[in-house]
Design a protein around this motif. Structure first.
Motif, PDB file in Angstrom:
ATOM      1  N   ALA A   1      -0.877   3.316  -4.772  1.00  0.00           N
ATOM      2  CA  ALA A   1      -0.082   4.542  -4.844  1.00  0.00           C
ATOM      3  C   ALA A   1       1.409   4.222  -4.908  1.00  0.00           C
ATOM      4  O   ALA A   1       2.154   4.844  -5.676  1.00  0.00           O
ATOM      5  CB  ALA A   1      -0.385   5.422  -3.641  1.00  0.00           C
ATOM      6  N   GLU A   2       1.847   3.248  -4.138  1.00  0.00           N
ATOM      7  CA  GLU A   2       3.261   2.872  -4.134  1.00  0.00           C
ATOM      8  C   GLU A   2       3.685   2.327  -5.491  1.00  0.00           C
ATOM      9  O   GLU A   2       4.755   2.675  -6.004  1.00  0.00           O
ATOM     10  CB  GLU A   2       3.503   1.829  -3.045  1.00  0.00           C
ATOM     11  CG  GLU A   2       4.948   1.423  -2.914  1.00  0.00           C
ATOM     12  CD  GLU A   2       5.170   0.416  -1.795  1.00  0.00           C
ATOM     13  OE1 GLU A   2       6.217  -0.249  -1.834  1.00  0.00           O
ATOM     14  OE2 GLU A   2       4.323   0.300  -0.898  1.00  0.00           O
TER      15      GLU A   2
ATOM     16  N   ALA B   1       3.457  -1.263   1.627  1.00  0.00           N
ATOM     17  CA  ALA B   1       2.191  -0.827   2.224  1.00  0.00           C
ATOM     18  C   ALA B   1       1.260  -2.019   2.445  1.00  0.00           C
ATOM     19  O   ALA B   1       1.272  -2.983   1.685  1.00  0.00           O
ATOM     20  CB  ALA B   1       1.523   0.205   1.327  1.00  0.00           C
TER      21      ALA B   1
ATOM     22  N   ASP C   1      -5.187   0.790  -1.086  1.00  0.00           N
ATOM     23  CA  ASP C   1      -5.038   2.087  -1.745  1.00  0.00           C
ATOM     24  C   ASP C   1      -3.595   2.569  -1.690  1.00  0.00           C
ATOM     25  O   ASP C   1      -3.087   3.146  -2.647  1.00  0.00           O
ATOM     26  CB  ASP C   1      -5.959   3.126  -1.096  1.00  0.00           C
ATOM     27  CG  ASP C   1      -7.424   2.838  -1.373  1.00  0.00           C
ATOM     28  OD1 ASP C   1      -7.710   2.199  -2.410  1.00  0.00           O
ATOM     29  OD2 ASP C   1      -8.273   3.244  -0.558  1.00  0.00           O
ATOM     30  N   ARG C   2      -2.928   2.328  -0.597  1.00  0.00           N
ATOM     31  CA  ARG C   2      -1.518   2.720  -0.478  1.00  0.00           C
ATOM     32  C   ARG C   2      -0.629   1.844  -1.339  1.00  0.00           C
ATOM     33  O   ARG C   2       0.385   2.302  -1.857  1.00  0.00           O
ATOM     34  CB  ARG C   2      -1.082   2.674   0.981  1.00  0.00           C
ATOM     35  CG  ARG C   2      -1.768   3.736   1.806  1.00  0.00           C
ATOM     36  CD  ARG C   2      -1.300   3.744   3.209  1.00  0.00           C
ATOM     37  NE  ARG C   2      -2.082   4.688   3.998  1.00  0.00           N
ATOM     38  CZ  ARG C   2      -1.682   5.218   5.126  1.00  0.00           C
ATOM     39  NH1 ARG C   2      -0.507   4.919   5.615  1.00  0.00           N
ATOM     40  NH2 ARG C   2      -2.447   6.068   5.780  1.00  0.00           N
ATOM     41  N   GLN C   3      -0.997   0.579  -1.512  1.00  0.00           N
ATOM     42  CA  GLN C   3      -0.249  -0.297  -2.406  1.00  0.00           C
ATOM     43  C   GLN C   3      -0.336   0.223  -3.834  1.00  0.00           C
ATOM     44  O   GLN C   3       0.671   0.246  -4.554  1.00  0.00           O
ATOM     45  CB  GLN C   3      -0.791  -1.726  -2.347  1.00  0.00           C
ATOM     46  CG  GLN C   3      -0.429  -2.465  -1.088  1.00  0.00           C
ATOM     47  CD  GLN C   3      -1.010  -3.855  -1.047  1.00  0.00           C
ATOM     48  OE1 GLN C   3      -1.803  -4.235  -1.917  1.00  0.00           O
ATOM     49  NE2 GLN C   3      -0.637  -4.629  -0.046  1.00  0.00           N
TER      50      GLN C   3
ATOM     51  N   ASP D   1      -2.280  -1.402   3.225  1.00  0.00           N
ATOM     52  CA  ASP D   1      -3.584  -0.969   2.741  1.00  0.00           C
ATOM     53  C   ASP D   1      -3.588  -0.999   1.217  1.00  0.00           C
ATOM     54  O   ASP D   1      -2.610  -0.628   0.569  1.00  0.00           O
ATOM     55  CB  ASP D   1      -3.863   0.451   3.248  1.00  0.00           C
ATOM     56  CG  ASP D   1      -5.253   0.936   2.878  1.00  0.00           C
ATOM     57  OD1 ASP D   1      -6.168   0.093   2.826  1.00  0.00           O
ATOM     58  OD2 ASP D   1      -5.411   2.141   2.643  1.00  0.00           O
TER      59      ASP D   1
END
Length: 44
Positions: free
Chosen positions: A20-21, A12, A16-18, A14
């Motif tokens: 989450a990942e 990811a 925030d997506r990092q 972004d």
């Protein structure tokens, strides 16, 4: 070290997506660890 076994880099872009990942990778790693822990029961 163990998180890198699931992939060398974060896919990811972004932040925030990092996050989450990485949380998903940790959850998967914890699940594999839980599967490997033996269940002990008293004999007799």
């Amino acid at each position: 070290h163990c998180i890198k076994l699931l992939g060398q880099s974060v896919m990811a872009r972004d932040f925030d997506r990092q996050v989450a990942e990485i949380q998903i990778r940790i959850a998967v790693l914890n699940r594999y660890t839980a599967l490997g822990i033996p269940v002990t029961e008293p004999a007799g």
